[in-house]
Design a protein around this motif. Structure first.
Motif, PDB file in Angstrom:
ATOM      1  N   GLY A  31       9.014 -36.310 -69.672  1.00  9.12           N
ATOM      2  CA  GLY A  31       7.554 -36.349 -69.588  1.00  9.12           C
ATOM      3  C   GLY A  31       6.968 -37.695 -69.985  1.00  9.12           C
ATOM      4  N   LEU A  32       7.679 -38.768 -69.665  1.00 12.14           N
ATOM      5  CA  LEU A  32       7.244 -40.122 -69.993  1.00 12.14           C
ATOM      6  C   LEU A  32       7.195 -40.953 -68.716  1.00 12.14           C
ATOM      7  CD1 LEU A  32       9.533 -40.612 -73.113  1.00 12.14           C
ATOM      8  CD2 LEU A  32       7.057 -40.208 -73.142  1.00 12.14           C
ATOM      9  N   SER A  33       6.631 -42.146 -68.807  1.00 12.38           N
ATOM     10  CA  SER A  33       6.576 -43.021 -67.634  1.00 12.38           C
ATOM     11  C   SER A  33       7.922 -43.710 -67.428  1.00 12.38           C
ATOM     12  CB  SER A  33       5.480 -44.070 -67.803  1.00 12.38           C
ATOM     13  OG  SER A  33       5.879 -45.041 -68.751  1.00 12.38           O
ATOM     14  N   GLU A  34       8.174 -44.106 -66.184  1.00 16.59           N
ATOM     15  CA  GLU A  34       9.404 -44.834 -65.881  1.00 16.59           C
ATOM     16  C   GLU A  34       9.433 -46.160 -66.638  1.00 16.59           C
ATOM     17  OE1 GLU A  34      11.794 -46.925 -62.179  1.00 16.59           O
ATOM     18  OE2 GLU A  34      10.027 -45.712 -61.740  1.00 16.59           O
ATOM     19  N   GLY A  35       8.295 -46.812 -66.780  1.00 15.66           N
ATOM     20  CA  GLY A  35       8.226 -48.070 -67.520  1.00 15.66           C
ATOM     21  C   GLY A  35       8.626 -47.902 -68.976  1.00 15.66           C
ATOM     22  N   THR A  36       8.226 -46.801 -69.582  1.00 15.07           N
ATOM     23  CA  THR A  36       8.605 -46.515 -70.972  1.00 15.07           C
ATOM     24  C   THR A  36      10.118 -46.354 -71.076  1.00 15.07           C
ATOM     25  OG1 THR A  36       6.490 -45.479 -71.470  1.00 15.07           O
ATOM     26  CG2 THR A  36       8.350 -44.874 -72.886  1.00 15.07           C
ATOM     27  N   ILE A  37      10.700 -45.602 -70.153  1.00 18.47           N
ATOM     28  CA  ILE A  37      12.149 -45.385 -70.164  1.00 18.47           C
ATOM     29  C   ILE A  37      12.876 -46.717 -69.957  1.00 18.47           C
ATOM     30  CG2 ILE A  37      14.081 -44.252 -68.992  1.00 18.47           C
ATOM     31  CD1 ILE A  37      12.208 -42.385 -70.696  1.00 18.47           C
ATOM     32  N   ARG A  38      12.411 -47.492 -68.988  1.00 18.86           N
ATOM     33  CA  ARG A  38      13.045 -48.784 -68.685  1.00 18.86           C
ATOM     34  C   ARG A  38      12.995 -49.708 -69.910  1.00 18.86           C
ATOM     35  NH1 ARG A  38      14.470 -50.447 -64.133  1.00 18.86           N
ATOM     36  NH2 ARG A  38      13.118 -49.025 -62.970  1.00 18.86           N
ATOM     37  N   SER A  39      11.847 -49.799 -70.562  1.00 17.13           N
ATOM     38  CA  SER A  39      11.728 -50.703 -71.717  1.00 17.13           C
ATOM     39  C   SER A  39      12.555 -50.209 -72.900  1.00 17.13           C
ATOM     40  CB  SER A  39      10.262 -50.909 -72.105  1.00 17.13           C
ATOM     41  OG  SER A  39       9.692 -49.723 -72.585  1.00 17.13           O
ATOM     42  N   ARG A  40      12.616 -48.913 -73.098  1.00 16.36           N
ATOM     43  CA  ARG A  40      13.423 -48.383 -74.212  1.00 16.36           C
ATOM     44  C   ARG A  40      14.913 -48.610 -73.966  1.00 16.36           C
ATOM     45  NH1 ARG A  40      11.534 -44.358 -78.157  1.00 16.36           N
ATOM     46  NH2 ARG A  40       9.260 -44.360 -78.123  1.00 16.36           N
ATOM     47  N   ILE A  41      15.362 -48.381 -72.728  1.00 13.98           N
ATOM     48  CA  ILE A  41      16.781 -48.597 -72.423  1.00 13.98           C
ATOM     49  C   ILE A  41      17.116 -50.081 -72.565  1.00 13.98           C
ATOM     50  CG2 ILE A  41      18.501 -48.565 -70.561  1.00 13.98           C
ATOM     51  CD1 ILE A  41      17.305 -45.839 -69.727  1.00 13.98           C
ATOM     52  N   THR A  42      16.223 -50.949 -72.109  1.00 16.62           N
ATOM     53  CA  THR A  42      16.439 -52.391 -72.263  1.00 16.62           C
ATOM     54  C   THR A  42      16.560 -52.758 -73.728  1.00 16.62           C
ATOM     55  OG1 THR A  42      15.280 -52.867 -70.200  1.00 16.62           O
ATOM     56  CG2 THR A  42      15.452 -54.672 -71.797  1.00 16.62           C
ATOM     57  N   ARG A  43      15.669 -52.219 -74.567  1.00 15.67           N
ATOM     58  CA  ARG A  43      15.724 -52.497 -76.005  1.00 15.67           C
ATOM     59  C   ARG A  43      17.013 -51.973 -76.626  1.00 15.67           C
ATOM     60  NH1 ARG A  43      14.755 -49.240 -79.922  1.00 15.67           N
ATOM     61  NH2 ARG A  43      13.356 -47.879 -78.762  1.00 15.67           N
ATOM     62  N   LEU A  44      17.416 -50.755 -76.250  1.00 11.05           N
ATOM     63  CA  LEU A  44      18.646 -50.173 -76.796  1.00 11.05           C
ATOM     64  C   LEU A  44      19.865 -51.023 -76.406  1.00 11.05           C
ATOM     65  CD1 LEU A  44      17.884 -46.405 -76.095  1.00 11.05           C
ATOM     66  CD2 LEU A  44      18.002 -47.500 -78.351  1.00 11.05           C
ATOM     67  N   LEU A  45      19.870 -51.512 -75.178  1.00  9.87           N
ATOM     68  CA  LEU A  45      20.964 -52.386 -74.739  1.00  9.87           C
ATOM     69  C   LEU A  45      20.954 -53.706 -75.498  1.00  9.87           C
ATOM     70  CD1 LEU A  45      20.768 -51.735 -70.895  1.00  9.87           C
ATOM     71  CD2 LEU A  45      22.736 -51.216 -72.362  1.00  9.87           C
ATOM     72  N   GLN A  46      19.777 -54.316 -75.635  1.00 12.83           N
ATOM     73  CA  GLN A  46      19.662 -55.597 -76.345  1.00 12.83           C
ATOM     74  C   GLN A  46      20.037 -55.464 -77.818  1.00 12.83           C
ATOM     75  OE1 GLN A  46      15.612 -56.723 -75.450  1.00 12.83           O
ATOM     76  NE2 GLN A  46      16.201 -57.770 -73.560  1.00 12.83           N
ATOM     77  N   ASP A  47      19.718 -54.321 -78.415  1.00 12.88           N
ATOM     78  CA  ASP A  47      20.048 -54.083 -79.826  1.00 12.88           C
ATOM     79  C   ASP A  47      21.508 -53.691 -80.021  1.00 12.88           C
ATOM     80  OD1 ASP A  47      17.443 -54.681 -80.529  1.00 12.88           O
ATOM     81  OD2 ASP A  47      16.836 -52.599 -80.901  1.00 12.88           O
TER      82      ASP A  47
END
Length: 155
Positions: A31-47
Motif C-alpha cells: 500500500g505504498l508508492s513505487e517511488g517509496t519502494i524504489r528509494s527504500r530498496i536503494t537505501r538498503l542496498l547502499q547501506d
C-alpha cells in the motif's frame, strides 16, 4: 546507517521470497508508492543491508561433492590463510570460529578425486595450515539465506 523499520523488514521479507519481484508489485502489496519502494530498496542496498545474488544449486552444476573442512592454523597466520583460501574458486565460504577449528570452509567439487587433489595439493601448499578435518555432506536438509521471519515484520 538508518535503523530498519517495519516497512524495511516487510520489503526484505518479500524480496527473500522472490528477489525478482517488481517494485510496483511490492508497492501494491504494502500500500505504498513505487517511488517509496524504489528509494527504500536503494537505501538498503547502499547501506549493505542486503545484496541481490544468484544462489545456484551446486548439484545441478555438476558439483556433486560438497565438503565442510575445519582447519587448524598456526598462531598469527589465521588471517593470511583465510585470505588465501578466499581466492580459491572451489571455496564457497570461509569463516573464523571459536572451538575445535580456527577456520571452517565450505567447498564444492565435481567428484571425490577433485576433493582429494584440493586437500593434498592446494591446502597442503597453504603456509599456516597445520591440520584439515574434512567432512562430506551426505544429504542437505536446508540451504537458505532467508533471515527475516514473520515475527520480524509483525505489527
Amino acid at each position: 546507517m538508518k535503523k530498519l523499520d517495519h516497512v524495511d523488514m516487510q520489503i526484505l521479507q518479500i524480496l527473500q521470497e522472490d528477489g525478482r519481484r517488481a517494485y510496483t508489485d511490492i508497492a501494491h502489496q504494502l500500500g505504498l508508492s513505487e517511488g517509496t519502494i524504489r528509494s527504500r530498496i536503494t537505501r538498503l542496498l547502499q547501506d549493505g543491508v542486503f545484496q541481490f545474488v544468484i544462489h545456484p544449486d551446486p548439484e545441478k552444476l555438476g558439483l556433486h561433492v560438497q565438503a565442510i573442512i575445519g582447519l587448524t592454523t598456526k598462531l598469527g597466520l589465521q588471517n593470511s590463510v583465510a585470505e588465501e583460501l578466499s581466492k580459491f574458486p572451489e571455496v564457497r565460504f570461509v569463516g573464523a570460529f571459536s572451538g575445535k577449528h580456527d577456520l571452517i570452509i565450505q567447498a564444492c567439487f565435481h567428484n571425490n578425486e577433485e576433493l582429494i587433489t584440493f586437500v593434498n595439493e592446494r591446502l597442503s601448499q597453504c603456509e599456516g595450515i597445520l591440520a584439515a578435518d574434512v567432512s562430506l555432506e551426505l544429504k542437505q536438509y536446508k540451504d537458505s539465506f532467508s533471515f527475516v521471519r514473520d515475527e520480524d515484520v509483525a505489527i
